[in-house]
Design a protein around this motif. Structure first.
Motif, PDB file in Angstrom:
ATOM      1  N   PHE A 223     -19.783 -23.355 -38.276  1.00 24.66           N
ATOM      2  CA  PHE A 223     -19.449 -23.847 -39.612  1.00 24.66           C
ATOM      3  C   PHE A 223     -18.996 -25.308 -39.591  1.00 24.66           C
ATOM      4  CE2 PHE A 223     -15.517 -22.377 -37.743  1.00 24.66           C
ATOM      5  CZ  PHE A 223     -14.568 -23.288 -38.161  1.00 24.66           C
ATOM      6  N   ILE A 224     -18.572 -25.801 -38.436  1.00 28.25           N
ATOM      7  CA  ILE A 224     -18.052 -27.163 -38.351  1.00 28.25           C
ATOM      8  C   ILE A 224     -19.143 -28.187 -38.671  1.00 28.25           C
ATOM      9  CG2 ILE A 224     -17.112 -28.886 -36.761  1.00 28.25           C
ATOM     10  CD1 ILE A 224     -15.709 -26.598 -35.292  1.00 28.25           C
ATOM     11  N   TYR A 225     -20.352 -27.950 -38.201  1.00 30.53           N
ATOM     12  CA  TYR A 225     -21.422 -28.922 -38.399  1.00 30.53           C
ATOM     13  C   TYR A 225     -22.500 -28.413 -39.362  1.00 30.53           C
ATOM     14  CZ  TYR A 225     -23.404 -26.051 -34.639  1.00 30.53           C
ATOM     15  OH  TYR A 225     -23.844 -24.996 -33.863  1.00 30.53           O
ATOM     16  N   HIS A 226     -22.116 -27.466 -40.219  1.00 35.76           N
ATOM     17  CA  HIS A 226     -23.021 -26.982 -41.265  1.00 35.76           C
ATOM     18  C   HIS A 226     -22.287 -26.989 -42.612  1.00 35.76           C
ATOM     19  CE1 HIS A 226     -25.586 -25.569 -37.948  1.00 35.76           C
ATOM     20  NE2 HIS A 226     -26.558 -25.534 -38.842  1.00 35.76           N
TER      21      HIS A 226
ATOM     22  N   ILE B 299     -10.402 -32.303 -38.660  1.00 34.71           N
ATOM     23  CA  ILE B 299     -10.238 -32.544 -37.225  1.00 34.71           C
ATOM     24  C   ILE B 299     -11.364 -31.900 -36.412  1.00 34.71           C
ATOM     25  CG2 ILE B 299      -8.791 -32.030 -35.220  1.00 34.71           C
ATOM     26  CD1 ILE B 299      -7.747 -34.367 -36.797  1.00 34.71           C
ATOM     27  N   PRO B 300     -11.738 -30.636 -36.669  1.00 36.85           N
ATOM     28  CA  PRO B 300     -12.875 -30.073 -35.937  1.00 36.85           C
ATOM     29  C   PRO B 300     -14.157 -30.876 -36.113  1.00 36.85           C
ATOM     30  CG  PRO B 300     -11.631 -28.327 -36.970  1.00 36.85           C
ATOM     31  CD  PRO B 300     -11.065 -29.612 -37.492  1.00 36.85           C
ATOM     32  N   ALA B 301     -14.405 -31.374 -37.319  1.00 43.10           N
ATOM     33  CA  ALA B 301     -15.605 -32.191 -37.540  1.00 43.10           C
ATOM     34  C   ALA B 301     -15.549 -33.465 -36.709  1.00 43.10           C
ATOM     35  CB  ALA B 301     -15.738 -32.530 -39.022  1.00 43.10           C
TER      36      ALA B 301
ATOM     37  N   GLY C  65     -13.958 -33.813 -33.895  1.00 41.80           N
ATOM     38  CA  GLY C  65     -14.201 -33.418 -32.509  1.00 41.80           C
ATOM     39  C   GLY C  65     -15.668 -33.199 -32.223  1.00 41.80           C
ATOM     40  N   ASN C  66     -16.396 -32.613 -33.172  1.00 46.76           N
ATOM     41  CA  ASN C  66     -17.820 -32.374 -32.962  1.00 46.76           C
ATOM     42  C   ASN C  66     -18.610 -33.680 -32.984  1.00 46.76           C
ATOM     43  OD1 ASN C  66     -19.686 -30.048 -32.593  1.00 46.76           O
ATOM     44  ND2 ASN C  66     -20.724 -30.994 -34.330  1.00 46.76           N
ATOM     45  N   ILE C  67     -18.152 -34.639 -33.786  1.00 42.77           N
ATOM     46  CA  ILE C  67     -18.799 -35.964 -33.778  1.00 42.77           C
ATOM     47  C   ILE C  67     -18.703 -36.582 -32.389  1.00 42.77           C
ATOM     48  CG2 ILE C  67     -18.628 -38.324 -34.648  1.00 42.77           C
ATOM     49  CD1 ILE C  67     -17.745 -37.147 -37.328  1.00 42.77           C
ATOM     50  N   ALA C  68     -17.515 -36.498 -31.787  1.00 43.59           N
ATOM     51  CA  ALA C  68     -17.320 -37.070 -30.453  1.00 43.59           C
ATOM     52  C   ALA C  68     -18.202 -36.384 -29.415  1.00 43.59           C
ATOM     53  CB  ALA C  68     -15.845 -36.960 -30.061  1.00 43.59           C
ATOM     54  N   VAL C  69     -18.251 -35.061 -29.472  1.00 42.44           N
ATOM     55  CA  VAL C  69     -19.081 -34.316 -28.518  1.00 42.44           C
ATOM     56  C   VAL C  69     -20.552 -34.654 -28.714  1.00 42.44           C
ATOM     57  CG1 VAL C  69     -19.847 -32.013 -27.814  1.00 42.44           C
ATOM     58  CG2 VAL C  69     -17.422 -32.430 -28.300  1.00 42.44           C
ATOM     59  N   ALA C  70     -21.000 -34.700 -29.952  1.00 40.69           N
ATOM     60  CA  ALA C  70     -22.409 -35.003 -30.230  1.00 40.69           C
ATOM     61  C   ALA C  70     -22.755 -36.427 -29.816  1.00 40.69           C
ATOM     62  CB  ALA C  70     -22.685 -34.798 -31.721  1.00 40.69           C
ATOM     63  N   LEU C  71     -21.824 -37.356 -29.987  1.00 42.76           N
ATOM     64  CA  LEU C  71     -22.058 -38.733 -29.536  1.00 42.76           C
ATOM     65  C   LEU C  71     -22.254 -38.777 -28.024  1.00 42.76           C
ATOM     66  CD1 LEU C  71     -19.488 -40.812 -31.641  1.00 42.76           C
ATOM     67  CD2 LEU C  71     -21.982 -41.085 -31.661  1.00 42.76           C
ATOM     68  N   ALA C  72     -21.429 -38.031 -27.302  1.00 47.24           N
ATOM     69  CA  ALA C  72     -21.503 -38.054 -25.842  1.00 47.24           C
ATOM     70  C   ALA C  72     -22.820 -37.480 -25.329  1.00 47.24           C
ATOM     71  CB  ALA C  72     -20.325 -37.282 -25.245  1.00 47.24           C
ATOM     72  N   PHE C  73     -23.438 -36.550 -26.074  1.00 47.81           N
ATOM     73  CA  PHE C  73     -24.675 -35.922 -25.624  1.00 47.81           C
ATOM     74  C   PHE C  73     -25.885 -36.407 -26.412  1.00 47.81           C
ATOM     75  CE2 PHE C  73     -21.633 -33.062 -23.731  1.00 47.81           C
ATOM     76  CZ  PHE C  73     -22.232 -32.690 -22.538  1.00 47.81           C
ATOM     77  N   GLY C  74     -25.695 -37.382 -27.308  1.00 46.00           N
ATOM     78  CA  GLY C  74     -26.806 -37.945 -28.057  1.00 46.00           C
ATOM     79  C   GLY C  74     -27.498 -36.964 -28.973  1.00 46.00           C
ATOM     80  N   LEU C  75     -26.732 -36.311 -29.848  1.00 48.61           N
ATOM     81  CA  LEU C  75     -27.282 -35.321 -30.771  1.00 48.61           C
ATOM     82  C   LEU C  75     -27.133 -35.849 -32.200  1.00 48.61           C
ATOM     83  CD1 LEU C  75     -25.666 -32.145 -29.144  1.00 48.61           C
ATOM     84  CD2 LEU C  75     -27.977 -33.046 -28.764  1.00 48.61           C
TER      85      LEU C  75
ATOM     86  N   ASP D  16     -28.472 -35.139 -35.097  1.00 47.12           N
ATOM     87  CA  ASP D  16     -28.366 -34.186 -36.204  1.00 47.12           C
ATOM     88  C   ASP D  16     -26.930 -33.681 -36.375  1.00 47.12           C
ATOM     89  OD1 ASP D  16     -31.032 -34.453 -36.722  1.00 47.12           O
ATOM     90  OD2 ASP D  16     -31.641 -32.642 -35.624  1.00 47.12           O
ATOM     91  N   GLU D  17     -26.307 -33.352 -35.251  1.00 47.43           N
ATOM     92  CA  GLU D  17     -24.931 -32.866 -35.329  1.00 47.43           C
ATOM     93  C   GLU D  17     -23.962 -33.990 -35.699  1.00 47.43           C
ATOM     94  OE1 GLU D  17     -23.236 -30.314 -32.503  1.00 47.43           O
ATOM     95  OE2 GLU D  17     -25.034 -29.090 -32.206  1.00 47.43           O
ATOM     96  N   ILE D  18     -24.261 -35.201 -35.266  1.00 50.55           N
ATOM     97  CA  ILE D  18     -23.418 -36.340 -35.660  1.00 50.55           C
ATOM     98  C   ILE D  18     -23.446 -36.497 -37.182  1.00 50.55           C
ATOM     99  CG2 ILE D  18     -23.149 -38.851 -35.545  1.00 50.55           C
ATOM    100  CD1 ILE D  18     -24.323 -38.728 -32.715  1.00 50.55           C
ATOM    101  N   GLY D  19     -24.636 -36.455 -37.748  1.00 50.68           N
ATOM    102  CA  GLY D  19     -24.771 -36.626 -39.187  1.00 50.68           C
ATOM    103  C   GLY D  19     -24.143 -35.499 -39.978  1.00 50.68           C
ATOM    104  N   SER D  20     -24.420 -34.253 -39.592  1.00 52.40           N
ATOM    105  CA  SER D  20     -23.876 -33.117 -40.345  1.00 52.40           C
ATOM    106  C   SER D  20     -22.361 -33.020 -40.205  1.00 52.40           C
ATOM    107  CB  SER D  20     -24.538 -31.816 -39.879  1.00 52.40           C
ATOM    108  OG  SER D  20     -24.344 -31.618 -38.486  1.00 52.40           O
ATOM    109  N   SER D  21     -21.827 -33.331 -39.031  1.00 53.16           N
ATOM    110  CA  SER D  21     -20.376 -33.311 -38.845  1.00 53.16           C
ATOM    111  C   SER D  21     -19.704 -34.426 -39.641  1.00 53.16           C
ATOM    112  CB  SER D  21     -20.029 -33.441 -37.362  1.00 53.16           C
ATOM    113  OG  SER D  21     -20.545 -32.367 -36.613  1.00 53.16           O
ATOM    114  N   THR D  22     -20.366 -35.578 -39.722  1.00 54.24           N
ATOM    115  CA  THR D  22     -19.825 -36.682 -40.524  1.00 54.24           C
ATOM    116  C   THR D  22     -19.775 -36.295 -41.994  1.00 54.24           C
ATOM    117  OG1 THR D  22     -20.684 -38.305 -38.943  1.00 54.24           O
ATOM    118  CG2 THR D  22     -20.105 -39.099 -41.145  1.00 54.24           C
ATOM    119  N   VAL D  23     -20.825 -35.634 -42.465  1.00 50.67           N
ATOM    120  CA  VAL D  23     -20.834 -35.156 -43.859  1.00 50.67           C
ATOM    121  C   VAL D  23     -19.697 -34.165 -44.081  1.00 50.67           C
ATOM    122  CG1 VAL D  23     -22.123 -33.811 -45.555  1.00 50.67           C
ATOM    123  CG2 VAL D  23     -23.299 -35.539 -44.177  1.00 50.67           C
ATOM    124  N   GLN D  24     -19.498 -33.255 -43.135  1.00 53.59           N
ATOM    125  CA  GLN D  24     -18.404 -32.287 -43.242  1.00 53.59           C
ATOM    126  C   GLN D  24     -17.055 -32.994 -43.321  1.00 53.59           C
ATOM    127  OE1 GLN D  24     -17.441 -29.261 -44.169  1.00 53.59           O
ATOM    128  NE2 GLN D  24     -18.214 -28.046 -42.434  1.00 53.59           N
TER     129      GLN D  24
END
Length: 330
Positions: free
Chosen positions: A214-217, A255-257, A259-269, A271-279
Protein backbone atom coordinates in the motif's frame (compact mmCIF):
# COMPACT_ATOMS: atom_id res chain seq x y z
CA UNK A 1 -8.86 25.54 34.42
CA UNK A 2 -5.64 27.37 33.66
CA UNK A 3 -3.26 29.09 36.02
CA UNK A 4 -2.04 32.49 34.83
CA UNK A 5 1.14 34.04 36.19
CA UNK A 6 2.26 37.53 35.20
CA UNK A 7 5.51 39.26 36.15
CA UNK A 8 5.02 42.95 35.50
CA UNK A 9 6.32 46.43 36.32
CA UNK A 10 4.29 48.02 39.10
CA UNK A 11 2.78 50.68 36.82
CA UNK A 12 0.86 47.98 34.90
CA UNK A 13 -0.42 46.06 37.93
CA UNK A 14 -3.62 48.08 38.38
CA UNK A 15 -4.60 47.64 34.73
CA UNK A 16 -3.87 43.91 34.85
CA UNK A 17 -6.01 43.57 37.99
CA UNK A 18 -8.84 45.43 36.29
CA UNK A 19 -8.76 43.05 33.30
CA UNK A 20 -8.80 39.99 35.53
CA UNK A 21 -11.35 41.19 38.07
CA UNK A 22 -13.82 42.28 35.39
CA UNK A 23 -13.84 38.94 33.55
CA UNK A 24 -16.46 36.35 34.50
CA UNK A 25 -14.04 33.56 33.56
CA UNK A 26 -11.63 34.44 36.39
CA UNK A 27 -12.21 32.79 39.76
CA UNK A 28 -9.24 33.97 41.83
CA UNK A 29 -6.74 36.83 41.62
CA UNK A 30 -3.67 37.38 43.79
CA UNK A 31 -1.12 40.20 43.72
CA UNK A 32 2.35 39.87 45.23
CA UNK A 33 3.77 43.42 45.44
CA UNK A 34 7.50 43.68 44.84
CA UNK A 35 7.88 39.92 44.35
CA UNK A 36 9.31 40.18 40.84
CA UNK A 37 13.03 40.89 40.58
CA UNK A 38 13.32 40.80 36.81
CA UNK A 39 11.40 42.68 35.63
CA UNK A 40 11.35 44.75 38.80
CA UNK A 41 7.76 44.93 39.99
CA UNK A 42 4.92 42.65 41.00
CA UNK A 43 3.65 39.15 40.36
CA UNK A 44 -0.03 38.67 39.58
CA UNK A 45 -1.61 35.21 39.55
CA UNK A 46 -5.11 34.13 38.59
CA UNK A 47 -7.20 31.02 38.00
CA UNK A 48 -9.06 31.32 34.70
CA UNK A 49 -11.42 29.10 32.78
CA UNK A 50 -9.86 27.65 29.67
CA UNK A 51 -12.71 29.07 27.58
CA UNK A 52 -11.88 32.62 28.73
CA UNK A 53 -8.14 32.43 28.11
CA UNK A 54 -8.06 33.97 24.63
CA UNK A 55 -9.94 37.13 25.58
CA UNK A 56 -7.88 37.67 28.71
CA UNK A 57 -4.57 37.12 26.95
CA UNK A 58 -5.54 39.49 24.12
CA UNK A 59 -6.34 42.24 26.62
CA UNK A 60 -3.05 41.72 28.46
CA UNK A 61 -1.15 41.78 25.17
CA UNK A 62 -2.88 45.07 24.34
CA UNK A 63 -1.49 46.46 27.61
CA UNK A 64 2.01 45.49 26.51
CA UNK A 65 2.55 42.99 29.31
CA UNK A 66 4.58 40.71 27.03
CA UNK A 67 6.95 43.59 26.22
CA UNK A 68 7.38 44.89 29.76
CA UNK A 69 7.15 41.59 31.62
CA UNK A 70 6.23 37.93 31.14
CA UNK A 71 3.08 35.81 31.06
CA UNK A 72 2.65 32.09 31.40
CA UNK A 73 -0.39 29.82 31.22
CA UNK A 74 -0.24 26.42 32.91
CA UNK A 75 -3.02 23.79 32.80
CA UNK A 76 -4.44 22.82 36.18
CA UNK A 77 -5.13 19.10 36.31
CA UNK A 78 -7.07 19.12 39.58
CA UNK A 79 -8.92 22.02 41.11
CA UNK A 80 -11.57 22.30 43.82
CA UNK A 81 -13.32 25.62 44.02
CA UNK A 82 -16.90 26.77 43.93
CA UNK A 83 -15.78 30.08 42.46
CA UNK A 84 -13.78 28.15 39.86
CA UNK A 85 -16.85 26.13 38.90
CA UNK A 86 -18.92 29.29 38.59
CA UNK A 87 -16.24 30.89 36.40
CA UNK A 88 -16.10 27.86 34.13
CA UNK A 89 -19.88 27.79 33.79
CA UNK A 90 -20.10 31.52 33.05
CA UNK A 91 -17.39 31.34 30.38
CA UNK A 92 -18.64 30.55 26.87
CA UNK A 93 -18.28 27.14 25.28
CA UNK A 94 -16.84 23.88 26.56
CA UNK A 95 -13.46 23.67 28.26
CA UNK A 96 -12.58 20.48 26.37
CA UNK A 97 -13.28 22.17 23.04
CA UNK A 98 -11.78 25.57 23.82
CA UNK A 99 -8.83 26.58 21.65
CA UNK A 100 -6.18 28.54 23.54
CA UNK A 101 -4.60 30.20 20.52
CA UNK A 102 -1.41 31.46 22.24
CA UNK A 103 -0.62 27.90 23.33
CA UNK A 104 -1.42 26.52 19.89
CA UNK A 105 0.82 29.09 18.20
CA UNK A 106 3.75 28.48 20.54
CA UNK A 107 3.48 24.73 20.05
CA UNK A 108 3.36 25.24 16.29
CA UNK A 109 6.60 27.21 16.41
CA UNK A 110 8.25 24.49 18.52
CA UNK A 111 7.03 21.60 16.36
CA UNK A 112 8.11 23.24 13.10
CA UNK A 113 11.63 24.18 14.18
CA UNK A 114 14.24 22.72 11.84
CA UNK A 115 16.42 21.47 14.67
CA UNK A 116 18.91 18.68 15.08
CA UNK A 117 16.36 16.58 16.96
CA UNK A 118 13.71 17.11 14.25
CA UNK A 119 16.11 15.95 11.53
CA UNK A 120 17.32 13.06 13.68
CA UNK A 121 13.80 11.74 14.21
CA UNK A 122 13.03 12.16 10.52
CA UNK A 123 16.13 10.17 9.56
CA UNK A 124 15.60 7.44 12.17
CA UNK A 125 11.93 7.04 11.27
CA UNK A 126 12.73 6.82 7.55
CA UNK A 127 15.48 4.29 8.21
CA UNK A 128 13.02 2.09 10.11
CA UNK A 129 10.54 2.48 7.25
CA UNK A 130 13.15 1.31 4.75
CA UNK A 131 13.85 -1.78 6.85
CA UNK A 132 10.11 -2.40 7.06
CA UNK A 133 9.94 -2.34 3.26
CA UNK A 134 12.81 -4.78 2.87
CA UNK A 135 11.35 -7.17 5.47
CA UNK A 136 7.73 -6.49 4.42
CA UNK A 137 6.87 -5.83 8.07
CA UNK A 138 3.71 -3.95 9.05
CA UNK A 139 4.91 -3.69 12.66
CA UNK A 140 7.99 -1.75 11.59
CA UNK A 141 5.87 0.44 9.32
CA UNK A 142 3.70 1.41 12.29
CA UNK A 143 6.82 2.06 14.37
CA UNK A 144 8.18 4.37 11.70
CA UNK A 145 4.85 6.22 11.49
CA UNK A 146 4.73 6.85 15.23
CA UNK A 147 8.37 7.94 15.37
CA UNK A 148 8.08 10.52 12.58
CA UNK A 149 7.76 14.15 13.79
CA UNK A 150 6.32 15.58 10.58
CA UNK A 151 2.71 16.09 11.69
CA UNK A 152 3.67 18.97 13.99
CA UNK A 153 5.02 20.89 11.01
CA UNK A 154 1.96 20.01 8.92
CA UNK A 155 -0.33 21.38 11.66
CA UNK A 156 1.86 24.47 11.95
CA UNK A 157 1.14 25.26 8.31
CA UNK A 158 -2.56 25.44 9.13
CA UNK A 159 -1.92 27.64 12.16
CA UNK A 160 0.19 29.98 10.06
CA UNK A 161 -2.55 30.30 7.44
CA UNK A 162 -5.46 30.78 9.85
CA UNK A 163 -3.63 33.18 12.18
CA UNK A 164 -1.87 34.90 9.25
CA UNK A 165 1.58 34.20 10.63
CA UNK A 166 3.45 33.95 7.38
CA UNK A 167 6.82 33.44 9.05
CA UNK A 168 5.41 30.36 10.79
CA UNK A 169 4.03 29.10 7.46
CA UNK A 170 7.43 29.46 5.77
CA UNK A 171 9.14 27.85 8.76
CA UNK A 172 6.84 24.82 8.57
CA UNK A 173 7.22 24.41 4.81
CA UNK A 174 11.01 24.63 5.06
CA UNK A 175 11.05 22.10 7.91
CA UNK A 176 9.03 19.60 5.86
CA UNK A 177 10.97 20.05 2.61
CA UNK A 178 14.40 19.95 4.24
CA UNK A 179 13.38 17.24 6.70
CA UNK A 180 12.11 14.81 4.08
CA UNK A 181 14.98 15.58 1.69
CA UNK A 182 17.64 14.95 4.34
CA UNK A 183 15.87 11.83 5.61
CA UNK A 184 15.53 10.35 2.12
CA UNK A 185 19.14 11.09 1.23
CA UNK A 186 20.47 9.65 4.50
CA UNK A 187 18.36 6.52 4.04
CA UNK A 188 19.43 6.28 0.38
CA UNK A 189 23.07 6.17 1.50
CA UNK A 190 22.28 3.56 4.16
CA UNK A 191 20.49 1.36 1.61
CA UNK A 192 23.46 1.65 -0.74
CA UNK A 193 25.72 0.44 2.05
CA UNK A 194 23.34 -2.42 2.82
CA UNK A 195 23.29 -3.36 -0.85
CA UNK A 196 27.09 -3.24 -1.10
CA UNK A 197 27.60 -5.61 1.82
CA UNK A 198 24.88 -7.98 0.63
CA UNK A 199 22.29 -7.32 3.33
CA UNK A 200 19.74 -6.02 0.82
CA UNK A 201 19.21 -7.52 -2.62
CA UNK A 202 17.08 -6.55 -5.60
CA UNK A 203 14.85 -9.56 -4.91
CA UNK A 204 14.07 -8.16 -1.45
CA UNK A 205 12.79 -4.97 -3.03
CA UNK A 206 11.07 -6.23 -6.17
CA UNK A 207 9.64 -9.45 -4.76
CA UNK A 208 6.08 -9.81 -3.42
CA UNK A 209 5.39 -7.43 -0.53
CA UNK A 210 1.74 -7.93 0.42
CA UNK A 211 2.01 -6.22 3.81
CA UNK A 212 3.69 -3.03 2.58
CA UNK A 213 2.38 -2.82 -0.97
CA UNK A 214 0.00 0.00 0.00
CA UNK A 215 2.97 2.34 0.50
CA UNK A 216 3.70 2.67 -3.21
CA UNK A 217 0.15 2.21 -4.52
CA UNK A 218 -1.72 5.44 -3.74
CA UNK A 219 -5.44 5.56 -4.45
CA UNK A 220 -8.54 7.55 -3.53
CA UNK A 221 -8.48 6.13 -0.01
CA UNK A 222 -5.03 7.58 0.57
CA UNK A 223 -6.49 11.07 0.26
CA UNK A 224 -9.58 10.22 2.32
CA UNK A 225 -7.50 8.84 5.20
CA UNK A 226 -5.11 11.79 5.05
CA UNK A 227 -7.99 14.29 5.27
CA UNK A 228 -9.63 12.49 8.20
CA UNK A 229 -6.31 12.07 10.00
CA UNK A 230 -5.39 15.72 9.46
CA UNK A 231 -8.67 16.94 10.93
CA UNK A 232 -8.43 14.55 13.87
CA UNK A 233 -4.85 15.51 14.56
CA UNK A 234 -5.57 19.22 14.64
CA UNK A 235 -8.55 18.66 16.95
CA UNK A 236 -6.29 16.70 19.30
CA UNK A 237 -3.64 19.42 19.28
CA UNK A 238 -6.03 22.31 19.87
CA UNK A 239 -8.33 20.70 22.44
CA UNK A 240 -7.58 19.10 25.77
CA UNK A 241 -7.97 15.64 24.27
CA UNK A 242 -4.53 14.49 23.16
CA UNK A 243 -5.25 10.78 22.78
CA UNK A 244 -6.16 11.09 19.11
CA UNK A 245 -2.63 11.88 17.96
CA UNK A 246 -1.45 8.27 18.12
CA UNK A 247 -4.21 7.26 15.73
CA UNK A 248 -3.14 10.02 13.36
CA UNK A 249 0.48 8.90 13.38
CA UNK A 250 -0.40 5.33 12.40
CA UNK A 251 -2.96 6.32 9.75
CA UNK A 252 -0.89 8.20 7.20
CA UNK A 253 2.01 6.89 5.12
CA UNK A 254 4.29 9.90 4.81
CA UNK A 255 7.36 8.39 6.46
CA UNK A 256 6.90 4.93 4.85
CA UNK A 257 6.58 6.59 1.44
CA UNK A 258 9.81 8.50 2.07
CA UNK A 259 11.52 5.26 3.05
CA UNK A 260 10.34 3.55 -0.13
CA UNK A 261 11.60 6.47 -2.22
CA UNK A 262 15.06 6.00 -0.72
CA UNK A 263 15.03 2.25 -1.33
CA UNK A 264 13.79 2.66 -4.90
CA UNK A 265 16.45 5.30 -5.58
CA UNK A 266 19.18 2.94 -4.38
CA UNK A 267 17.99 0.16 -6.73
CA UNK A 268 16.96 2.38 -9.65
CA UNK A 269 13.22 1.66 -9.68
CA UNK A 270 11.58 4.70 -11.30
CA UNK A 271 8.02 3.38 -11.06
CA UNK A 272 8.22 2.96 -7.31
CA UNK A 273 9.96 6.33 -6.94
CA UNK A 274 7.11 8.03 -8.76
CA UNK A 275 4.26 6.21 -7.02
CA UNK A 276 5.82 6.66 -3.58
CA UNK A 277 6.33 10.37 -4.27
CA UNK A 278 2.65 10.67 -5.20
CA UNK A 279 1.72 8.87 -1.97
CA UNK A 280 3.89 11.27 0.05
CA UNK A 281 2.48 14.37 -1.61
CA UNK A 282 -1.14 13.18 -1.36
CA UNK A 283 -0.77 12.52 2.36
CA UNK A 284 0.95 15.83 3.09
CA UNK A 285 -1.49 17.90 1.04
CA UNK A 286 -4.52 16.06 2.41
CA UNK A 287 -3.43 16.57 6.03
CA UNK A 288 -2.42 20.19 5.46
CA UNK A 289 -5.71 21.16 3.80
CA UNK A 290 -7.81 19.28 6.38
CA UNK A 291 -5.84 20.83 9.23
CA UNK A 292 -6.23 24.32 7.79
CA UNK A 293 -9.99 23.90 7.30
CA UNK A 294 -10.41 22.50 10.82
CA UNK A 295 -8.51 25.40 12.35
CA UNK A 296 -10.48 27.87 10.23
CA UNK A 297 -13.79 26.47 11.47
CA UNK A 298 -12.57 26.54 15.07
CA UNK A 299 -11.32 30.10 14.69
CA UNK A 300 -14.63 31.34 13.30
CA UNK A 301 -16.71 29.46 15.83
CA UNK A 302 -14.84 30.87 18.80
CA UNK A 303 -14.74 34.38 17.39
CA UNK A 304 -18.55 34.40 17.27
CA UNK A 305 -19.18 33.09 20.77
CA UNK A 306 -20.99 35.58 23.00
CA UNK A 307 -18.80 36.04 26.05
CA UNK A 308 -21.83 36.79 28.18
CA UNK A 309 -23.83 33.73 27.18
CA UNK A 310 -25.07 31.57 30.06
CA UNK A 311 -25.40 27.84 29.64
CA UNK A 312 -28.34 27.21 31.96
CA UNK A 313 -28.79 23.52 31.30
CA UNK A 314 -25.11 22.66 31.65
CA UNK A 315 -24.90 24.88 34.72
CA UNK A 316 -27.85 23.12 36.40
CA UNK A 317 -26.50 19.67 35.54
CA UNK A 318 -22.99 20.30 36.88
CA UNK A 319 -24.11 22.06 40.05
CA UNK A 320 -26.54 19.26 40.87
CA UNK A 321 -23.94 16.60 40.08
CA UNK A 322 -21.40 18.19 42.42
CA UNK A 323 -24.07 18.82 45.07
CA UNK A 324 -23.15 22.51 45.28
CA UNK A 325 -25.75 24.79 46.74
CA UNK A 326 -26.47 27.79 44.59
CA UNK A 327 -26.00 31.21 46.13
CA UNK A 328 -29.25 32.99 47.03
CA UNK A 329 -30.58 35.42 44.44
CA UNK A 330 -29.81 39.05 45.11
Amino acid sequence: MLSLRVSTPTELTAQIRAVLEDDVGVSAVAVHPGASVQPAGDIVTADIAREAANGIVEQLLALGVHREGTMQLVPVDTWMSRAGLEAELEAPGSSADAVVWPSVALRAYDDSELSWSFLSFMILATLIASIAIVLDSQILVIGAMVLGPEFGAVAAMGVGLVRRRWRLLRRAVVALVVGFTVAIMATFVAVLVGRAIGWITLADVTGPRPDTRFIYHPDKWSLVVAVIAGAAGVLSLTSSRMGGLTGVFISVTTIPAAGNIAVALAFGLPDEIGSSTVQLVVNLVGMAVAGWLTLLVQHRMWSRVDTRRLRRFTRRTLVDALDIERPPAA
